[in-house]
Design a protein around this motif. Structure first.
Motif, PDB file in Angstrom:
ATOM      1  N   SER D  22       0.872  -1.170   0.000  1.00  0.00           N
ATOM      2  CA  SER D  22       0.000   0.000   0.000  1.00  0.00           C
ATOM      3  C   SER D  22       0.905   1.215   0.000  1.00  0.00           C
ATOM      4  N   PRO D  23       0.465   2.309  -0.585  1.00  0.00           N
ATOM      5  CA  PRO D  23       1.278   3.538  -0.458  1.00  0.00           C
ATOM      6  C   PRO D  23       1.468   3.946   0.996  1.00  0.00           C
ATOM      7  N   LYS D  24       0.589   3.471   1.888  1.00  0.00           N
ATOM      8  CA  LYS D  24       0.710   3.824   3.305  1.00  0.00           C
ATOM      9  C   LYS D  24       1.682   2.906   4.049  1.00  0.00           C
ATOM     10  N   SER D  25       2.162   1.867   3.391  1.00  0.00           N
ATOM     11  CA  SER D  25       3.014   0.901   4.072  1.00  0.00           C
ATOM     12  C   SER D  25       4.479   1.342   4.037  1.00  0.00           C
ATOM     13  N   SER D  26       5.252   0.779   4.957  1.00  0.00           N
ATOM     14  CA  SER D  26       6.700   1.030   5.009  1.00  0.00           C
ATOM     15  C   SER D  26       7.273   0.073   6.044  1.00  0.00           C
ATOM     16  N   GLY D  27       8.549   0.225   6.355  1.00  0.00           N
ATOM     17  CA  GLY D  27       9.154  -0.611   7.390  1.00  0.00           C
ATOM     18  C   GLY D  27       9.144   0.033   8.760  1.00  0.00           C
ATOM     19  N   ARG D  28       8.352   1.126   8.922  1.00  0.00           N
ATOM     20  CA  ARG D  28       8.376   1.884  10.175  1.00  0.00           C
ATOM     21  C   ARG D  28       7.535   1.248  11.274  1.00  0.00           C
ATOM     22  N   TYR D  29       8.141   1.105  12.446  1.00  0.00           N
ATOM     23  CA  TYR D  29       7.443   0.803  13.692  1.00  0.00           C
ATOM     24  C   TYR D  29       7.485   2.104  14.482  1.00  0.00           C
ATOM     25  N   ARG D  30       6.409   2.868  14.511  1.00  0.00           N
ATOM     26  CA  ARG D  30       6.478   4.260  14.953  1.00  0.00           C
ATOM     27  C   ARG D  30       6.435   4.424  16.474  1.00  0.00           C
ATOM     28  N   ASP D  31       5.999   3.419  17.190  1.00  0.00           N
ATOM     29  CA  ASP D  31       5.839   3.568  18.650  1.00  0.00           C
ATOM     30  C   ASP D  31       6.229   2.247  19.299  1.00  0.00           C
ATOM     31  N   VAL D  32       7.474   2.187  19.770  1.00  0.00           N
ATOM     32  CA  VAL D  32       8.024   0.944  20.317  1.00  0.00           C
ATOM     33  C   VAL D  32       8.458   1.192  21.763  1.00  0.00           C
ATOM     34  N   THR D  33       8.019   0.336  22.653  1.00  0.00           N
ATOM     35  CA  THR D  33       8.439   0.402  24.052  1.00  0.00           C
ATOM     36  C   THR D  33       9.168  -0.890  24.379  1.00  0.00           C
ATOM     37  N   MET D  34      10.353  -0.769  24.951  1.00  0.00           N
ATOM     38  CA  MET D  34      11.202  -1.948  25.144  1.00  0.00           C
ATOM     39  C   MET D  34      11.638  -2.134  26.584  1.00  0.00           C
ATOM     40  N   MET D  35      11.773  -3.384  26.984  1.00  0.00           N
ATOM     41  CA  MET D  35      12.483  -3.753  28.201  1.00  0.00           C
ATOM     42  C   MET D  35      13.618  -4.676  27.761  1.00  0.00           C
ATOM     43  N   VAL D  36      14.846  -4.342  28.149  1.00  0.00           N
ATOM     44  CA  VAL D  36      16.011  -5.098  27.689  1.00  0.00           C
ATOM     45  C   VAL D  36      16.774  -5.594  28.913  1.00  0.00           C
ATOM     46  N   VAL D  37      16.881  -6.915  29.048  1.00  0.00           N
ATOM     47  CA  VAL D  37      17.538  -7.496  30.225  1.00  0.00           C
ATOM     48  C   VAL D  37      18.693  -8.393  29.769  1.00  0.00           C
ATOM     49  N   PRO D  38      19.931  -7.885  29.822  1.00  0.00           N
ATOM     50  CA  PRO D  38      21.091  -8.701  29.450  1.00  0.00           C
ATOM     51  C   PRO D  38      21.715  -9.361  30.671  1.00  0.00           C
ATOM     52  N   PHE D  39      22.364 -10.492  30.433  1.00  0.00           N
ATOM     53  CA  PHE D  39      23.076 -11.158  31.538  1.00  0.00           C
ATOM     54  C   PHE D  39      24.268 -11.923  30.999  1.00  0.00           C
ATOM     55  N   LEU D  40      25.244 -12.086  31.868  1.00  0.00           N
ATOM     56  CA  LEU D  40      26.410 -12.920  31.562  1.00  0.00           C
ATOM     57  C   LEU D  40      26.056 -14.367  31.841  1.00  0.00           C
ATOM     58  N   THR D  41      26.443 -15.254  30.933  1.00  0.00           N
ATOM     59  CA  THR D  41      26.144 -16.669  31.156  1.00  0.00           C
ATOM     60  C   THR D  41      27.419 -17.501  31.000  1.00  0.00           C
ATOM     61  N   ASP D  42      27.254 -18.796  31.091  1.00  0.00           N
ATOM     62  CA  ASP D  42      28.382 -19.708  30.955  1.00  0.00           C
ATOM     63  C   ASP D  42      28.730 -19.872  29.475  1.00  0.00           C
ATOM     64  N   ARG D  43      29.979 -19.664  29.162  1.00  0.00           N
ATOM     65  CA  ARG D  43      30.449 -19.658  27.773  1.00  0.00           C
ATOM     66  C   ARG D  43      30.177 -20.993  27.055  1.00  0.00           C
ATOM     67  N   ASP D  44      30.497 -22.092  27.698  1.00  0.00           N
ATOM     68  CA  ASP D  44      30.341 -23.394  27.039  1.00  0.00           C
ATOM     69  C   ASP D  44      28.874 -23.766  26.876  1.00  0.00           C
ATOM     70  N   ARG D  45      28.106 -23.441  27.888  1.00  0.00           N
ATOM     71  CA  ARG D  45      26.682 -23.762  27.801  1.00  0.00           C
ATOM     72  C   ARG D  45      26.026 -22.999  26.650  1.00  0.00           C
ATOM     73  N   LEU D  46      26.421 -21.751  26.489  1.00  0.00           N
ATOM     74  CA  LEU D  46      25.864 -20.964  25.392  1.00  0.00           C
ATOM     75  C   LEU D  46      26.360 -21.483  24.038  1.00  0.00           C
ATOM     76  N   ALA D  47      27.643 -21.830  23.982  1.00  0.00           N
ATOM     77  CA  ALA D  47      28.228 -22.281  22.703  1.00  0.00           C
ATOM     78  C   ALA D  47      27.487 -23.502  22.150  1.00  0.00           C
ATOM     79  N   ALA D  48      26.934 -24.311  23.044  1.00  0.00           N
ATOM     80  CA  ALA D  48      26.248 -25.535  22.608  1.00  0.00           C
ATOM     81  C   ALA D  48      25.044 -25.242  21.726  1.00  0.00           C
ATOM     82  N   TYR D  49      24.549 -24.003  21.746  1.00  0.00           N
ATOM     83  CA  TYR D  49      23.386 -23.657  20.929  1.00  0.00           C
ATOM     84  C   TYR D  49      23.749 -22.879  19.672  1.00  0.00           C
ATOM     85  N   LEU D  50      25.026 -22.697  19.397  1.00  0.00           N
ATOM     86  CA  LEU D  50      25.425 -21.904  18.229  1.00  0.00           C
ATOM     87  C   LEU D  50      25.917 -22.813  17.108  1.00  0.00           C
ATOM     88  N   PRO D  51      25.287 -22.758  15.944  1.00  0.00           N
ATOM     89  CA  PRO D  51      25.781 -23.530  14.802  1.00  0.00           C
ATOM     90  C   PRO D  51      27.000 -22.825  14.204  1.00  0.00           C
TER      91      PRO D  51
END
Lengths: 269, 269, 269, 269
Positions: D22-51
């Motif tokens: 549509s002419p009204k469409s685009s990739g814009r998300y005009r109103d975004v509210t976020m909560m971001v929670v980062p943490f340090l984890t175990d390196r080997d445990r995380l690596a097991a999920y990475l291809p």
């Protein structure tokens, strides 16, 4: 044996104790977004829905309000959506005369405030699915459905800042008339007769931080019993109320406080 | 001006006319699937939730019932789910004594029957998300949640046909005791004081076509105000009610008729 | 480092391991209720939606099927609803010719089977809110909506038992043609080009325990981009497909098995 | 006969035409509210999920992000909620090395963006019920559930404005690393083998207008197959990933643009 504490507030089931409170609770709705679409209608048609001693005000104005309520303290920071329909009225009681808005119906998408509104104030709240409003290309949309069948589409377009004259005219028009009113009615057990029939007012305070004016539009669906067996008569009555002219519509953000210590919800007479 | 017809039944909003009826409507629930999990509890703990003149019956039995109601006539053939909790009681009134089940609370996932149940019979219905029951490897499961937080998981396992002795014992135990009862309570406007306080009964007729007996289990969650600000005190009270022993649980299909012309919903006294 | 086990089945996210299985899982849908509404349409209009080498079958028949699926083993006994639209086709491939039904679109109200259907078989499943069917005064109703806007109302009325002739004719008409087919298509990353484009069949076995015949009816809504930005073109295409004549509609209960060891889902060519 | 236009973008069902625009469409998300929670984890445990060729970055950081997306142009101004989990990684491909975040899983409460994300970018999106975040007494809460069973509760408390040092450190830490990455994997028809297996990146631009820093917290539930038959292995893997230390959490408002003409979604290698 369970006994009631006369200083506490109860709702069914009462036997588990008073309505719960928390030090974090209050009457604050901290994040409210509104679409307000008023229109002039036919005086006699509107009067047919007003129980005495409510009368149509000087202008036969009906207002449809969508509100997206977030960060509501008594819901532990959650929210809900509503679509309310009210009429400008004068209450001419034996003891007092009050100008304000009579709530014809209020759809909400959460049962908890429906129960408190009906039982504590007599606000005629009923359920509808009400999605978050959408905003696309500057046009605002909201709608309500029940049982999968659309009740109402509403929109506000061509938004602009209000003029100073509009702001002043609005302040004058509403001064002393900020009195939401309703009719608390409960039948006898089984549904016949009446156990409660009293007229009420339930003041609240709204603070607006952003206000825009635009062109409102309402598209009511006509429904039959099969489509909405509990509400079709309400939807059809509103769909058939003539729109003589739309008045300026409003989109606004702000907050609401439901509890005003000096102006509590009360019976009017 | 709107006026009430004294021969009609109204609920808020009353000013749009009586509760709608259709020639296709009735009190029939044509397709009902139930899970019934009764248990023995502590007599004194249960008594604390019963308002006079309700008393705990000979056995302190509490029953949790899940029902999946489909093809409900007054909802134009739609349905809804419920989880009800009731206690075996004796009502010792001034004029009459009645044995039956007192409804402690009833969660339903549709607002329409919540409003009719609360306002017409005083059944303490409140809202919960209640998904369709699931059946896997012969085990039945149902659950209720609100605001995304689990209230209750219930299940029935090891299903088998009831013995003739069980069927006969059940018939004897329930004969003349098919009296669901409640307490219709409404506060004054604003929430303090009381506008209605009366004890009620609301008979219905259940016809079962398939019945199996099994082992029931209930897992209540403990909740805080942040998780369920309107119901946590109810959920916690039930979670803390001791399960002294589970009684045989039942899974059944059948139909229910809510309206019995000779035994209407009424106030008991 | 995560590595794939070549003997297991994976879906995104694949790095947490294969699709989970349970000894309680299987391809069984143990409790399925269906409404099936077929109609004759315009041959050329239908052909415009078929990719080669699919061709319209001898009769240009399109069938709309509502199914209420309960007690689904792979969902641990839960269920979901679907509304599927398929066309009678002949697949004339290089190696094989197959008569069956080509899935034009399938709406489902649960994302999990949408993902497995799209990714494992190429069934063009998309989301809709699909409430439980309702039955009132002998008439069956189902509907689908998305973003609060109705897609389709369907109903079957005047139900009766099928005649022996009808049963036999149906058996003959469908013998050897029980081949659901689709087109598994995936674009390149970002959306242009194609990464997968293959024609598929995914046989299943349906066992019916109750079957009634009646008059079907379909009411498609016309939608615009604002109402359903991801699906309006699909809905409008189906709304504009002419109903030359309705064929006898069916209401049925039974069970379905998705996994037939000797006839697995496969690419056809 | 339906044929593809090679210059258009298609998703299943492709035979009704390209993805609507549509002419009204685009990739814009005009109103975004976020909560971001980062943490340090175990390196080997995380690596097991990475291809391969993804490797854990210098710090083994996992980030859980809740986003409430409103006024999304491609959804005609509607929105949806997500809870995503990503890990800081280095992609060491044959041709390029890229630092960024690998998406382990992303729950969303709307099927439409789940399908586009999976099929166009390989983002491992799956469904969950994700209510609007709540804010009470200054504490932010969000959660995700599926099939009525809680997956995750997350919260951010003790909010304060970030210091200038924190703002600068964040800018340095993320410079040149704003590369969301994933693994687009699709099995063969029926589920075995692989039809697509490619590593992807899908840049977007986030503009924040308000940012606060606080103390994050994550409470994962442990689930079994009966509770969540399609996702329990994912939830349990994340529940068992050790939280070595929480890093400062963020609450922010802003907007996102999904389409960056010079940095389109692409395969990396």
């Amino acid at each position: 044996m369970f006994t009631l504490d006369p200083d506490s507030s109860y709702m069914m089931p009462a036997h588990f104790g008073p309505r719960p409170v928390s030090p974090k609770s209050s009457g604050r709705y901290r994040d409210v977004t509104m679409m307000v679409v008023p229109f002039l209608t036919d005086r006699d048609r509107l009067a047919a829905y007003l129980p005495a001693p409510y009368e149509v005000a000087e202008s036969a104005v009906v207002t449809v309000t969508y509100a997206c309520n977030r960060n509501v303290d008594w819901l532990a920071g959650r929210g809900y959506h509503l679509v309310g329909v009210s009429a400008e009225v004068v209450f001419r009681g034996e003891k007092e005369t009050l100008e304000g808005n009579y709530t014809l119906v209020m759809w909400e998408n959460l049962t908890d405030p429906i129960l408190t509104g009906r039982e504590l104030q007599g606000i005629p709240k009923i359920y509808a699915d009400i999605e978050d409003h959408s905003v696309i290309a500057g046009e605002w949309h909201a709608s309500a459905s029940h049982f999968g069948n659309k009740i109402l589409d509403m929109s506000v377009a061509d938004l602009r800042a209000p003029t100073a004259e509009e702001v002043q005219a609005y302040a004058q028009a509403t001064e002393g008339r900020d009195n939401p009113m309703a009719w608390r009615y409960l039948p006898g057990v089984g549904g016949l007769g009446q156990s409660i029939s009293e007229t009420t007012t339930f003041p609240s305070a709204t603070t607006l931080s952003e206000t825009l004016v635009g062109e409102g539009r309402l598209d009511w669906n006509h429904l039959n019993w099969e489509q909405n067996p509990t509400q079709f008569h309400i939807v059809n009555a509103l769909a058939e109320l003539p729109v003589v002219a739309y008045l300026p519509a409003v989109v606004a953000k702000g907050s609401v406080d439901l509890i005003l210590p000096r102006r509590p919800s009360r019976v009017i007479g």
